[in-house]
Design a protein around this motif. Structure first.
Motif, mmCIF file in Angstrom:
data_model
loop_
_atom_site.group_PDB
_atom_site.id
_atom_site.type_symbol
_atom_site.label_atom_id
_atom_site.label_comp_id
_atom_site.label_asym_id
_atom_site.label_seq_id
_atom_site.Cartn_x
_atom_site.Cartn_y
_atom_site.Cartn_z
ATOM 1 N N GLU A 73 0.864 -1.176 0.000
ATOM 2 C CA GLU A 73 0.000 0.000 0.000
ATOM 3 C C GLU A 73 0.901 1.226 0.000
ATOM 4 O OE1 GLU A 73 -3.222 -2.462 2.701
ATOM 5 O OE2 GLU A 73 -2.872 -0.342 3.189
ATOM 6 N N PHE A 74 0.459 2.268 -0.683
ATOM 7 C CA PHE A 74 1.296 3.461 -0.851
ATOM 8 C C PHE A 74 0.576 4.689 -0.311
ATOM 9 C CE2 PHE A 74 2.777 0.393 -3.873
ATOM 10 C CZ PHE A 74 4.152 0.543 -3.877
ATOM 11 N N ARG A 75 1.329 5.585 0.316
ATOM 12 C CA ARG A 75 0.782 6.858 0.799
ATOM 13 C C ARG A 75 1.519 8.002 0.132
ATOM 14 N NH1 ARG A 75 -2.488 5.593 5.135
ATOM 15 N NH2 ARG A 75 -3.001 7.788 5.390
ATOM 16 N N LEU A 76 0.749 9.037 -0.209
ATOM 17 C CA LEU A 76 1.323 10.231 -0.818
ATOM 18 C C LEU A 76 0.539 11.396 -0.233
ATOM 19 C CD1 LEU A 76 3.444 11.115 -2.911
ATOM 20 C CD2 LEU A 76 1.733 10.760 -4.688
ATOM 21 N N GLY A 77 1.182 12.162 0.664
ATOM 22 C CA GLY A 77 0.445 13.188 1.389
ATOM 23 C C GLY A 77 -0.699 12.534 2.152
ATOM 24 N N GLU A 78 -1.899 13.056 1.981
ATOM 25 C CA GLU A 78 -3.062 12.492 2.675
ATOM 26 C C GLU A 78 -3.826 11.491 1.812
ATOM 27 O OE1 GLU A 78 -4.789 15.137 5.974
ATOM 28 O OE2 GLU A 78 -4.715 16.430 4.203
ATOM 29 N N PHE A 79 -3.266 11.159 0.653
ATOM 30 C CA PHE A 79 -3.844 10.114 -0.196
ATOM 31 C C PHE A 79 -3.239 8.758 0.181
ATOM 32 C CE2 PHE A 79 -4.353 13.848 -2.926
ATOM 33 C CZ PHE A 79 -5.634 13.674 -3.417
ATOM 34 N N ALA A 80 -4.053 7.709 0.118
ATOM 35 C CA ALA A 80 -3.557 6.347 0.300
ATOM 36 C C ALA A 80 -4.104 5.473 -0.821
ATOM 37 C CB ALA A 80 -3.989 5.791 1.657
ATOM 38 N N PHE A 81 -3.251 4.587 -1.338
ATOM 39 C CA PHE A 81 -3.619 3.704 -2.447
ATOM 40 C C PHE A 81 -3.358 2.258 -2.045
ATOM 41 C CE2 PHE A 81 -2.458 7.721 -4.374
ATOM 42 C CZ PHE A 81 -3.374 7.895 -5.409
ATOM 43 N N SER A 82 -4.317 1.364 -2.332
ATOM 44 C CA SER A 82 -4.088 -0.056 -2.096
ATOM 45 C C SER A 82 -4.774 -0.850 -3.204
ATOM 46 C CB SER A 82 -4.651 -0.481 -0.726
ATOM 47 O OG SER A 82 -6.051 -0.240 -0.679
ATOM 48 N N ARG A 83 -4.388 -2.119 -3.382
ATOM 49 C CA ARG A 83 -5.080 -2.942 -4.376
ATOM 50 C C ARG A 83 -5.295 -4.343 -3.839
ATOM 51 N NH1 ARG A 83 -2.834 -5.646 -9.892
ATOM 52 N NH2 ARG A 83 -4.680 -6.885 -9.388
ATOM 53 N N ASP A 84 -6.300 -5.018 -4.403
ATOM 54 C CA ASP A 84 -6.501 -6.439 -4.132
ATOM 55 C C ASP A 84 -6.530 -7.159 -5.479
ATOM 56 O OD1 ASP A 84 -9.051 -5.919 -5.125
ATOM 57 O OD2 ASP A 84 -10.031 -6.037 -3.163
ATOM 58 N N GLU A 85 -7.240 -8.281 -5.578
ATOM 59 C CA GLU A 85 -7.149 -9.056 -6.816
ATOM 60 C C GLU A 85 -7.748 -8.337 -8.018
ATOM 61 O OE1 GLU A 85 -7.848 -13.178 -6.780
ATOM 62 O OE2 GLU A 85 -7.214 -13.458 -4.711
ATOM 63 N N TYR A 86 -8.823 -7.568 -7.808
ATOM 64 C CA TYR A 86 -9.497 -6.906 -8.924
ATOM 65 C C TYR A 86 -9.379 -5.382 -8.931
ATOM 66 C CZ TYR A 86 -11.956 -11.125 -10.472
ATOM 67 O OH TYR A 86 -12.270 -12.366 -10.973
ATOM 68 N N PHE A 87 -9.314 -4.784 -7.747
ATOM 69 C CA PHE A 87 -9.539 -3.340 -7.669
ATOM 70 C C PHE A 87 -8.403 -2.583 -7.009
ATOM 71 C CE2 PHE A 87 -13.985 -5.074 -7.449
ATOM 72 C CZ PHE A 87 -14.314 -4.724 -8.756
#
Ligand SMILES: [Fe+2]
Length: 330
Positions: free
Chosen positions: A23-37
């Motif tokens: 999972e990645f954080r950039l400022g107050e944004f956070a991004f994660s992924r699973d199998e599809y999304f």
């Protein structure tokens, strides 16, 4: 954990989750992924995108170094290039998010967002999935983390200093250099132009067959510079399926349809309101205004010449109203 990438840049990434993805954080944004999304959160909202479309958009944002103007991943998420810094936004160019005050935008130094996006693309792209390829020419983006595809995601980007074929510049594509003809362009003639230069000028005249060059492109929706005359850049590209981003212009772009057909959905750049449907057939020429965003649909592989004016003065001239958003008024 922090991943050190380019010197002095620390990417904020977690240990792999249960699907194998960081999972990645950039400022107050956070991004994660699973199998599809892919899931993203910011202080006032959250959003979900399909992993294949997200990776196709992310690939282009990285490869183009944030391009001209706005790269919308969809109607919510995107980046705006300020050529030194980059805005990352959610809902900023979406009328409903704006009115509900759920939009969010942060500005980052380009190296930080570039390295974070590169690390995310690298970690989330599985073996066999090529984000630059058409859907029928690549494998699946889905499933748990499985290997990597660095060869595909770190392709050399063609940026001719003068022109393809000039000694010391980008070279033409051949079977031997690893660029076979695409299955949709098998009928494109491959003969190169004959040069008959005046004595003494043999080393100063160059030419190449642009159609043959494009018939050997192994990527889709990837304008690359094949000739440059000061700020005038010819950026042809081959297109198939759907442009993975919705490009928000910060200057006029000229399109020349060289072969086959592309449908363009054209929207207001800032609100997303529909403005036009443009169906371009071979020989059609369009000037896409500076205040729109557009997404193309190509039923089969086609050739499109994108003509860019790379002048760094244009965004300011347009945003201040000193230049109109269209090159001609009828
Ligand atoms: Fe554009």
């Amino acid at each position: 954990m922090a991943i050190e990438t380019a010197p002095g840049v620390e990417v904020d990434a977690s240990e792999p989750n249960q699907h194998g993805y960081r999972e990645f954080r950039l400022g107050e944004f956070a991004f994660s992924r699973d199998e599809y999304f892919v899931y993203m959160t910011w202080p006032t909202g959250r959003h979900v995108l399909s992993a294949d479309g997200f990776l196709r958009a992310l690939q282009r944002d990285v490869a183009w170094d944030f391009f001209y103007g706005i790269v919308n991943f969809d109607g919510v998420l995107g980046t705006m290039n300020h050529y030194g810094t980059v805005d990352l936004f959610a809902g900023r160019y979406n009328d409903s998010y704006r009115k509900a005050e759920l939009d969010h935008m942060e500005n980052f130094e380009t190296p930080l967002i570039r390295e974070t996006f590169k690390a995310m693309l690298d970690d989330w792209t599985n073996a066999g999935f090529d984000p630059f390829a058409s859907p029928t020419e690549t494998g699946s983006a889905f499933g748990p983390k499985s290997g990597e595809n660095r060869r595909a995601i770190t392709r050399h980007r063609v940026t001719a200093k003068r022109m393809v074929g000039v000694p010391g510049d980008e070279q033409i594509r051949t079977d031997e250099s690893g660029f076979p003809k695409n299955r949709h362009f098998l009928d494109v003639p491959q003969d190169e132009p004959e040069i008959d230069a005046e004595p003494g000028f043999e080393d100063e005249v160059c030419s190449f067959n642009l159609f043959a060059y494009l018939s050997r492109s192994d990527v889709t929706w990837n304008p690359s510079v094949v000739s440059a005359c000061k700020n005038s850049l010819y950026c042809p590209t081959t297109e198939e399926y759907i442009l993975p981003i919705i490009h928000g212009n910060d200057r006029v772009e000229w399109f020349v349809q060289l072969s086959d057909e592309i449908w363009w959905n054209v929207e207001d750049r800032d609100t997303g309101a529909a403005r036009a449907k443009v169906v371009m057939k071979p020989g059609d020429v369009a000037a896409m205004p500076a205040d729109i965003r557009h997404q193309g649909y190509a039923p089969k592989r086609s050739m499109l010449l994108v003509w860019e004016n790379a002048s760094p003065d244009l965004p300011e001239l347009l945003s201040s109203g000193k230049l109109p958003p269209v090159p001609v008024e009828f």
